[in-house]
Design a protein around this motif. Structure first.
Motif, PDB file in Angstrom:
ATOM      1  N   ARG A 110       0.836  -1.199   0.000  1.00  0.00           N
ATOM      2  CA  ARG A 110       0.000   0.000   0.000  1.00  0.00           C
ATOM      3  C   ARG A 110       0.866   1.243   0.000  1.00  0.00           C
ATOM      4  O   ARG A 110       2.028   1.216   0.392  1.00  0.00           O
ATOM      5  N   VAL A 111       0.282   2.352  -0.413  1.00  0.00           N
ATOM      6  CA  VAL A 111       0.851   3.682  -0.239  1.00  0.00           C
ATOM      7  C   VAL A 111      -0.174   4.481   0.544  1.00  0.00           C
ATOM      8  O   VAL A 111      -1.368   4.456   0.225  1.00  0.00           O
ATOM      9  N   VAL A 112       0.283   5.154   1.572  1.00  0.00           N
ATOM     10  CA  VAL A 112      -0.577   6.001   2.391  1.00  0.00           C
ATOM     11  C   VAL A 112      -0.013   7.417   2.379  1.00  0.00           C
ATOM     12  O   VAL A 112       1.146   7.624   2.036  1.00  0.00           O
TER      13      VAL A 112
ATOM     14  N   LEU B 281       1.861  16.057  -0.820  1.00  0.00           N
ATOM     15  CA  LEU B 281       3.132  16.454  -0.225  1.00  0.00           C
ATOM     16  C   LEU B 281       3.955  15.259   0.237  1.00  0.00           C
ATOM     17  O   LEU B 281       5.162  15.196  -0.014  1.00  0.00           O
ATOM     18  N   PHE B 282       3.292  14.312   0.910  1.00  0.00           N
ATOM     19  CA  PHE B 282       3.991  13.177   1.493  1.00  0.00           C
ATOM     20  C   PHE B 282       3.240  11.879   1.239  1.00  0.00           C
ATOM     21  O   PHE B 282       2.028  11.807   1.434  1.00  0.00           O
ATOM     22  N   LEU B 283       3.975  10.868   0.814  1.00  0.00           N
ATOM     23  CA  LEU B 283       3.449   9.518   0.642  1.00  0.00           C
ATOM     24  C   LEU B 283       4.404   8.560   1.336  1.00  0.00           C
ATOM     25  O   LEU B 283       5.602   8.834   1.428  1.00  0.00           O
ATOM     26  N   PHE B 284       3.884   7.430   1.788  1.00  0.00           N
ATOM     27  CA  PHE B 284       4.694   6.457   2.505  1.00  0.00           C
ATOM     28  C   PHE B 284       4.318   5.062   2.020  1.00  0.00           C
ATOM     29  O   PHE B 284       3.137   4.704   2.017  1.00  0.00           O
ATOM     30  N   VAL B 285       5.301   4.305   1.578  1.00  0.00           N
ATOM     31  CA  VAL B 285       5.093   2.935   1.117  1.00  0.00           C
ATOM     32  C   VAL B 285       5.069   2.029   2.348  1.00  0.00           C
ATOM     33  O   VAL B 285       5.984   2.065   3.173  1.00  0.00           O
TER      34      VAL B 285
ATOM     35  N   HIS C 294       4.116   7.543  -9.707  1.00  0.00           N
ATOM     36  CA  HIS C 294       4.651   8.389 -10.778  1.00  0.00           C
ATOM     37  C   HIS C 294       3.549   8.973 -11.659  1.00  0.00           C
ATOM     38  O   HIS C 294       3.715  10.068 -12.201  1.00  0.00           O
ATOM     39  N   SER C 295       2.431   8.285 -11.774  1.00  0.00           N
ATOM     40  CA  SER C 295       1.365   8.811 -12.628  1.00  0.00           C
ATOM     41  C   SER C 295       0.457   9.810 -11.908  1.00  0.00           C
ATOM     42  O   SER C 295      -0.104  10.690 -12.554  1.00  0.00           O
ATOM     43  N   ARG C 296       0.315   9.698 -10.570  1.00  0.00           N
ATOM     44  CA  ARG C 296      -0.663  10.533  -9.861  1.00  0.00           C
ATOM     45  C   ARG C 296      -0.079  11.597  -8.948  1.00  0.00           C
ATOM     46  O   ARG C 296      -0.724  12.627  -8.705  1.00  0.00           O
ATOM     47  N   ALA C 297       1.078  11.351  -8.378  1.00  0.00           N
ATOM     48  CA  ALA C 297       1.624  12.293  -7.389  1.00  0.00           C
ATOM     49  C   ALA C 297       2.266  13.493  -8.082  1.00  0.00           C
ATOM     50  O   ALA C 297       2.930  13.339  -9.106  1.00  0.00           O
ATOM     51  N   PRO C 298       2.072  14.689  -7.533  1.00  0.00           N
ATOM     52  CA  PRO C 298       2.686  15.881  -8.115  1.00  0.00           C
ATOM     53  C   PRO C 298       4.205  15.866  -7.974  1.00  0.00           C
ATOM     54  O   PRO C 298       4.763  15.165  -7.119  1.00  0.00           O
ATOM     55  N   ALA C 299       4.854  16.652  -8.802  1.00  0.00           N
ATOM     56  CA  ALA C 299       6.304  16.825  -8.700  1.00  0.00           C
ATOM     57  C   ALA C 299       6.671  17.276  -7.291  1.00  0.00           C
ATOM     58  O   ALA C 299       5.916  18.013  -6.654  1.00  0.00           O
ATOM     59  N   ARG C 300       7.785  16.827  -6.806  1.00  0.00           N
ATOM     60  CA  ARG C 300       8.364  17.193  -5.504  1.00  0.00           C
ATOM     61  C   ARG C 300       7.679  16.500  -4.327  1.00  0.00           C
ATOM     62  O   ARG C 300       7.984  16.798  -3.180  1.00  0.00           O
ATOM     63  N   THR C 301       6.738  15.588  -4.587  1.00  0.00           N
ATOM     64  CA  THR C 301       6.158  14.808  -3.492  1.00  0.00           C
ATOM     65  C   THR C 301       7.265  13.987  -2.858  1.00  0.00           C
ATOM     66  O   THR C 301       8.078  13.382  -3.558  1.00  0.00           O
ATOM     67  N   MET C 302       7.323  13.958  -1.539  1.00  0.00           N
ATOM     68  CA  MET C 302       8.302  13.136  -0.837  1.00  0.00           C
ATOM     69  C   MET C 302       7.683  11.764  -0.588  1.00  0.00           C
ATOM     70  O   MET C 302       6.603  11.666  -0.005  1.00  0.00           O
ATOM     71  N   VAL C 303       8.362  10.717  -1.048  1.00  0.00           N
ATOM     72  CA  VAL C 303       7.894   9.344  -0.888  1.00  0.00           C
ATOM     73  C   VAL C 303       8.898   8.619  -0.001  1.00  0.00           C
ATOM     74  O   VAL C 303      10.074   8.531  -0.337  1.00  0.00           O
TER      75      VAL C 303
END
Length: 128
Positions: free
Chosen positions: A50-52, A57-61, A88-97
């Motif tokens: 999952r990704v939450v 701004l922030f996503l976490f695998v 890569h298809s949905r998150a905006p540029a500069r999102t921290m994963v």
């Protein structure tokens, strides 16, 4: 997006060697997934990830897990690929994963562009 059921989610985490989660936590958390992947064989959940996060701004695998009988077949890599394709298809540029890599799992995650942050930064965790 396929989200696992609460009981099968909890069972797969434990079977794969991840920490146990509460029923209440699974009930609240699973529907709030930003994206999720479930791999099934004959209806049985054999792998998941999952990704939450907030989606901008922030996503976490989290929850990259494969049942022991199915490990070593590249399923973890397939799960990560599907999740990262979505990121890569949905998150905006500069999102921290981010993610926390147990044991030698960082070797898998490095293939998707993740880098260890130490010694410049250290990951921290508070478990309730």
């Amino acid at each position: 997006m396929a989200v696992p059921g609460e009981d099968e989610y909890r069972a797969l985490r434990v079977a794969a060697g991840l920490s146990a989660m509460s029923s209440e936590g699974a009930r609240l958390g699973l529907p709030a997934s930003w994206c999720s992947v479930c791999l099934r064989h004959g209806g049985e959940l054999v792998g998941m990830g999952r990704v939450v996060g907030d989606g901008g701004l922030f996503l976490f695998v989290v929850d990259i897990a494969v049942t022991p009988a199915w490990q070593g077949r590249g399923l973890g890599r397939r799960i990560m690929q599907a999740l990262m394709d979505e990121v890569h298809s949905r998150a905006p540029a500069r999102t921290m994963v981010g993610l926390i890599a147990d044991g030698t799992a960082h070797k898998l995650y490095e293939k998707f562009g993740f880098r260890l942050v130490g010694p410049g930064a250290q990951g921290m965790l508070l478990r309730l």
